[in-house]
Design an enzyme around this catalytic site. Structure first.
Site, PDB file in Angstrom:
ATOM      1  N   ASP A  11      20.468   8.046 -43.934  1.00  0.00           N
ATOM      2  CA  ASP A  11      21.904   7.733 -44.078  1.00  0.00           C
ATOM      3  C   ASP A  11      22.087   6.299 -44.588  1.00  0.00           C
ATOM      4  O   ASP A  11      22.716   5.485 -43.919  1.00  0.00           O
ATOM      5  CB  ASP A  11      22.633   7.934 -42.736  1.00  0.00           C
ATOM      6  CG  ASP A  11      22.184   6.963 -41.644  1.00  0.00           C
ATOM      7  OD1 ASP A  11      21.048   6.447 -41.712  1.00  0.00           O
ATOM      8  OD2 ASP A  11      22.988   6.692 -40.724  1.00  0.00           O
ATOM      9  N   ASP A  16      17.744   1.738 -44.057  1.00  0.00           N
ATOM     10  CA  ASP A  16      17.268   2.984 -44.694  1.00  0.00           C
ATOM     11  C   ASP A  16      16.828   2.697 -46.122  1.00  0.00           C
ATOM     12  O   ASP A  16      15.828   3.257 -46.606  1.00  0.00           O
ATOM     13  CB  ASP A  16      18.369   4.049 -44.773  1.00  0.00           C
ATOM     14  CG  ASP A  16      19.001   4.405 -43.452  1.00  0.00           C
ATOM     15  OD1 ASP A  16      19.785   3.595 -42.934  1.00  0.00           O
ATOM     16  OD2 ASP A  16      18.716   5.497 -42.945  1.00  0.00           O
ATOM     17  N   ASN A  41      25.737   6.077 -41.038  1.00  0.00           N
ATOM     18  CA  ASN A  41      26.216   4.695 -41.177  1.00  0.00           C
ATOM     19  C   ASN A  41      27.536   4.633 -41.932  1.00  0.00           C
ATOM     20  O   ASN A  41      28.421   3.843 -41.622  1.00  0.00           O
ATOM     21  CB  ASN A  41      25.181   3.853 -41.923  1.00  0.00           C
ATOM     22  CG  ASN A  41      23.978   3.520 -41.059  1.00  0.00           C
ATOM     23  OD1 ASN A  41      24.115   3.285 -39.868  1.00  0.00           O
ATOM     24  ND2 ASN A  41      22.799   3.501 -41.662  1.00  0.00           N
ATOM     25  N   THR A 127      15.784   9.016 -40.434  1.00  0.00           N
ATOM     26  CA  THR A 127      16.281   7.671 -40.124  1.00  0.00           C
ATOM     27  C   THR A 127      17.808   7.636 -39.999  1.00  0.00           C
ATOM     28  O   THR A 127      18.409   6.569 -40.109  1.00  0.00           O
ATOM     29  CB  THR A 127      15.802   6.638 -41.163  1.00  0.00           C
ATOM     30  OG1 THR A 127      16.378   6.973 -42.428  1.00  0.00           O
ATOM     31  CG2 THR A 127      14.293   6.585 -41.273  1.00  0.00           C
ATOM     32  N   PHE A 169      22.404   4.081 -32.081  1.00  0.00           N
ATOM     33  CA  PHE A 169      23.342   4.678 -33.036  1.00  0.00           C
ATOM     34  C   PHE A 169      22.943   6.089 -33.493  1.00  0.00           C
ATOM     35  O   PHE A 169      23.772   7.017 -33.457  1.00  0.00           O
ATOM     36  CB  PHE A 169      23.507   3.768 -34.272  1.00  0.00           C
ATOM     37  CG  PHE A 169      24.438   4.368 -35.298  1.00  0.00           C
ATOM     38  CD1 PHE A 169      25.816   4.251 -35.165  1.00  0.00           C
ATOM     39  CD2 PHE A 169      23.943   5.098 -36.370  1.00  0.00           C
ATOM     40  CE1 PHE A 169      26.679   4.836 -36.091  1.00  0.00           C
ATOM     41  CE2 PHE A 169      24.793   5.693 -37.295  1.00  0.00           C
ATOM     42  CZ  PHE A 169      26.167   5.553 -37.154  1.00  0.00           C
ATOM     43  N   ASN A 170      21.714   6.287 -33.975  1.00  0.00           N
ATOM     44  CA  ASN A 170      21.360   7.581 -34.586  1.00  0.00           C
ATOM     45  C   ASN A 170      21.493   8.740 -33.590  1.00  0.00           C
ATOM     46  O   ASN A 170      21.851   9.859 -33.984  1.00  0.00           O
ATOM     47  CB  ASN A 170      19.927   7.559 -35.134  1.00  0.00           C
ATOM     48  CG  ASN A 170      19.827   6.740 -36.398  1.00  0.00           C
ATOM     49  OD1 ASN A 170      20.817   6.499 -37.087  1.00  0.00           O
ATOM     50  ND2 ASN A 170      18.612   6.289 -36.711  1.00  0.00           N
ATOM     51  N   HIS A 243      15.029  -1.549 -38.604  1.00  0.00           N
ATOM     52  CA  HIS A 243      14.687  -0.356 -37.817  1.00  0.00           C
ATOM     53  C   HIS A 243      13.942   0.713 -38.629  1.00  0.00           C
ATOM     54  O   HIS A 243      12.854   1.156 -38.287  1.00  0.00           O
ATOM     55  CB  HIS A 243      15.968   0.283 -37.263  1.00  0.00           C
ATOM     56  CG  HIS A 243      16.846  -0.645 -36.497  1.00  0.00           C
ATOM     57  ND1 HIS A 243      16.561  -1.056 -35.223  1.00  0.00           N
ATOM     58  CD2 HIS A 243      18.022  -1.249 -36.831  1.00  0.00           C
ATOM     59  CE1 HIS A 243      17.526  -1.858 -34.783  1.00  0.00           C
ATOM     60  NE2 HIS A 243      18.416  -1.990 -35.742  1.00  0.00           N
ATOM     61  N   ASP A 244      14.600   1.183 -39.694  1.00  0.00           N
ATOM     62  CA  ASP A 244      14.152   2.430 -40.331  1.00  0.00           C
ATOM     63  C   ASP A 244      12.795   2.355 -41.044  1.00  0.00           C
ATOM     64  O   ASP A 244      12.045   3.349 -41.035  1.00  0.00           O
ATOM     65  CB  ASP A 244      15.236   2.928 -41.297  1.00  0.00           C
ATOM     66  CG  ASP A 244      16.482   3.386 -40.558  1.00  0.00           C
ATOM     67  OD1 ASP A 244      16.371   3.683 -39.347  1.00  0.00           O
ATOM     68  OD2 ASP A 244      17.555   3.451 -41.175  1.00  0.00           O
TER      69      ASP A 244
HETATM   70  C1  BDR Z   1      19.852   2.860 -36.666  1.00  0.00           C
HETATM   71  O1  BDR Z   1      21.259   2.967 -36.836  1.00  0.00           O
HETATM   72  C2  BDR Z   1      21.625   2.673 -38.158  1.00  0.00           C
HETATM   73  O2  BDR Z   1      22.714   1.812 -38.180  1.00  0.00           O
HETATM   74  C3  BDR Z   1      20.403   2.113 -38.849  1.00  0.00           C
HETATM   75  O3  BDR Z   1      20.352   2.521 -40.194  1.00  0.00           O
HETATM   76  C4  BDR Z   1      19.254   2.693 -38.049  1.00  0.00           C
HETATM   77  O4  BDR Z   1      18.875   3.957 -38.549  1.00  0.00           O
HETATM   78  C5  BDR Z   1      19.559   1.726 -35.716  1.00  0.00           C
HETATM   79  O5  BDR Z   1      20.159   1.967 -34.481  1.00  0.00           O
HETATM   80 CA    CA Z   2      19.604   4.771 -40.698  1.00  0.00          CA
END
Ligand code: BDR
Ligand code: CA
Length: 315
Positions: A11, A16, A41, A127, A169-170, A243-244
């Protein structure tokens, strides 16, 4: 190392985008069968466009991009423009990509590609929220034995949440889909905030990125400059976690990570803790271990891998 065939479901999102660049820069190790995108996102129209932009930036418009689900299974959509900006990849000067979006729906791309593969052949890299993969598993459960492994960025245990006190978040964006994926019986490697929060793009790392010659180094630097949390009092330093890209780094160099096979369940009942990854790290419940939970990373080696690979892309 033989080449690993992968489907990337994402996303984009600046992090990402960097994950995609790392994968696109690693053709010897990874064969990208295609990229599906999901609402996360930012809305789907933007995540699919961003994926095509990043492929074009890397000189890989040949990689097919498919648009998947426009909303989560049950809950209303949430987005993260506060983190990623209105385009999802703010900081970068977005353009209209020349390569068209594929007509096939992202869920059908995942199903068709897996069903045409041998058992345990293709690895999924996730991701974003898990909607596309969960819907694919419901529409065609026959895909499950086809999946070699799912390597995903999502969840939190020691670090707790980044979007709610208990939720990352994910997972929070579509907890019901995460519940399906985590309960699927697939080999799952989950790389959550316990690990990814250690991968901060510090000012020193940003200076190294700035020195990568050509348009890719510039693009990554511009995106990560926007993506910086800009709150060192709160977070202890400038910069934001990448993160991703940890997912692709795991496929390239699993030895950079430590993980433990444990039970992880997704909270889908309580509004207060919705989307929590309930990690039985110490094996106190007797529930079936279902996830390789990553808990450590060599973040210096991670950056060295990432920046070396990105510097290889045609500038
Ligand atoms: C995740 O949430 C999104 O905002 C980022 O792309 C990542 O995948 C981090 O919590
Ligand atoms: Ca992401």
């Amino acid at each position: 190392m033989s080449t690993i065939p992968i489907i990337i479901d994402c996303d984009p999102g600046q992090d990402d985008a960097v994950m995609l660049l790392l994968a696109l820069a690693s053709p010897k190790e990874l064969k990208i069968c295609g990229i599906s995108t999901v609402a996360g996102n930012v809305p789907l129209e933007l995540t699919q466009r961003n994926a095509r932009i990043i492929c074009e930036l890397a000189g890989r418009s040949d990689v097919s991009v498919y648009a998947g689900c426009k909303r989560p299974l049950v809950r209303p959509p949430i987005t993260a423009e506060n983190v990623h900006g209105h385009t999802g990849i703010d900081g970068f000067n977005v353009f209209e990509p020349t390569a068209p979006l594929e007509e096939l729906h992202g869920v059908d791309f995942i199903i068709d590609t897996l069903m045409a593969s041998a058992d345990g052949e293709i690895t999924l890299v996730l991701t974003g929220p898990h909607t596309n993969v969960a819907v694919a598993m419901v529409k065609e459960p026959g895909i499950i034995p086809k999946i070699a492994k799912i390597v995903l960025m999502g969840g939190a245990f020691r670090e707790k949440g980044n979007t709610q006190p208990s939720a990352e978040f994910n997972i929070l964006a579509d907890p019901h889909s995460a519940h399906i994926v985590f309960g699927s019986g697939c080999h799952i490697v989950a790389i959550g905030l316990d690990v990814t929060n250690k991968t901060v793009a510090t000012p020193e790392r940003m200076r190294t990125i700035e020195r990568i010659p050509g348009k890719i180094g510039q693009a990554v630097h511009d995106m990560l400059t926007f993506y910086d949390r800009k709150n060192p009092e709160k977070y202890g330093s400038f910069g934001s976690p990448l993160h991703d890209p940890c997912t692709v780094a795991y496929l390239l160099k699993p030895e950079l990570f430590a993980s433990k096979l444990v039970n992880v369940e997704i909270e889908i009942q309580s509004e207060l803790t919705m989307g929590e990854t309930v990690v039985d790290f110490w094996g106190v419940t007797g529930r079936r271990p279902n996830v390789h939970w990553a808990h450590q990373i060599d973040h210096d080696q991670f950056y060295s891998l990432l920046l070396n690979r990105i510097a290889r892309l045609p500038g």
